[in-house]
Design an enzyme around this catalytic site. Structure first.
Site, PDB file in Angstrom:
ATOM      1  N   HIS A   1       0.850  -1.194   0.000  1.00 60.14           N
ATOM      2  CA  HIS A   1       0.000   0.000   0.000  1.00 60.14           C
ATOM      3  C   HIS A   1       0.885   1.243   0.000  1.00 60.14           C
ATOM      4  O   HIS A   1       2.083   1.160   0.278  1.00 60.14           O
ATOM      5  CB  HIS A   1      -0.907   0.017   1.238  1.00 60.14           C
ATOM      6  CG  HIS A   1      -0.129   0.177   2.512  1.00 60.14           C
ATOM      7  ND1 HIS A   1       0.427  -0.902   3.173  1.00 60.14           N
ATOM      8  CD2 HIS A   1       0.234   1.276   3.215  1.00 60.14           C
ATOM      9  CE1 HIS A   1       1.083  -0.462   4.237  1.00 60.14           C
ATOM     10  NE2 HIS A   1       0.990   0.857   4.290  1.00 60.14           N
TER      11      HIS A   1
ATOM     12  N   HIS B   1       5.767   6.753  -2.108  1.00 53.14           N
ATOM     13  CA  HIS B   1       6.595   5.560  -2.314  1.00 53.14           C
ATOM     14  C   HIS B   1       5.809   4.325  -1.890  1.00 53.14           C
ATOM     15  O   HIS B   1       4.842   4.414  -1.135  1.00 53.14           O
ATOM     16  CB  HIS B   1       7.903   5.652  -1.517  1.00 53.14           C
ATOM     17  CG  HIS B   1       7.702   5.587  -0.037  1.00 53.14           C
ATOM     18  ND1 HIS B   1       7.266   6.676   0.704  1.00 53.14           N
ATOM     19  CD2 HIS B   1       7.845   4.569   0.842  1.00 53.14           C
ATOM     20  CE1 HIS B   1       7.160   6.322   1.970  1.00 53.14           C
ATOM     21  NE2 HIS B   1       7.499   5.050   2.085  1.00 53.14           N
TER      22      HIS B   1
END
Length: 176
Positions: free
Chosen positions: A39, A122
């Site tokens: 995630h 990221h």
């Protein structure tokens, strides 16, 4: 309960990321993220009392955005490849993901939540427990790799349940 707000990645991205997860799993001192746990964290909330849950959900339901595309390219490490603590895949975006993260933060700031650092898009793929030069080799190998593109259509309030085998993430609510 330990909470965070995140964007889950599509199954197509999970598949393309599996080779690097497999390589990281084989490195001593590194814990690769389980594919189902991949995630992008928009905001980590930490330990939150259940009495605050309804207000968090209410604030998050006020966040508005249009679906947008992001792509996953390159591999790096925080703080740097020479002394890695976190291995990540870069997220390329046109600012929409950053705006979404900022909007989530602005809504929850009113409830007393704070960021420990500015949002940097990221996808965490591994955590380094013990320094190992193999990590820098993997980062170099995948540094310009493309892992695909996906559309962000929702974000989630998630609970992190810590277990000896690693965290279990549970969706508490999905916001579209």
């Amino acid at each position: 309960m330990r909470l965070f707000v995140a964007v889950d990645v599509d199954d197509s991205i999970r598949e393309k990321v599996k080779p690097i997860l497999k390589e990281l799993s084989g490195v001593s001192g590194v814990k690769a993220v389980e594919p189902e746990n991949l995630h992008i964290t928009l905001l980590f909330l930490g330990e939150v009392g259940e009495e605050k849950l309804a207000r968090i959900e209410e604030r998050l339901s006020e966040v508005t955005f249009q679906p947008f595309k992001i792509s996953f390219e390159g591999v790096g490490a925080f703080p740097n490849p020479g002394s890695p603590r976190v291995v990540w895949i870069g997220v390329k975006e046109e600012g929409e993901l950053t705006r979404l993260a900022n909007s989530v933060y602005e809504k929850l700031k009113k409830l007393g939540f704070r960021r420990d650092k500015d949002f940097k898009a990221h996808l965490t793929v591994g955590r380094v427990k013990r320094k190992n030069p193999e990590v820098a080799d993997i980062v170099r190998k995948y540094s310009s790799e493309s892992f695909g593109e996906m559309e962000v259509r929702d974000f989630r309030l998630k609970q992190s349940i810590l277990t000896p085998k690693g965290p279990i993430y549970k969706d508490l609510r999905v916001f579209e």
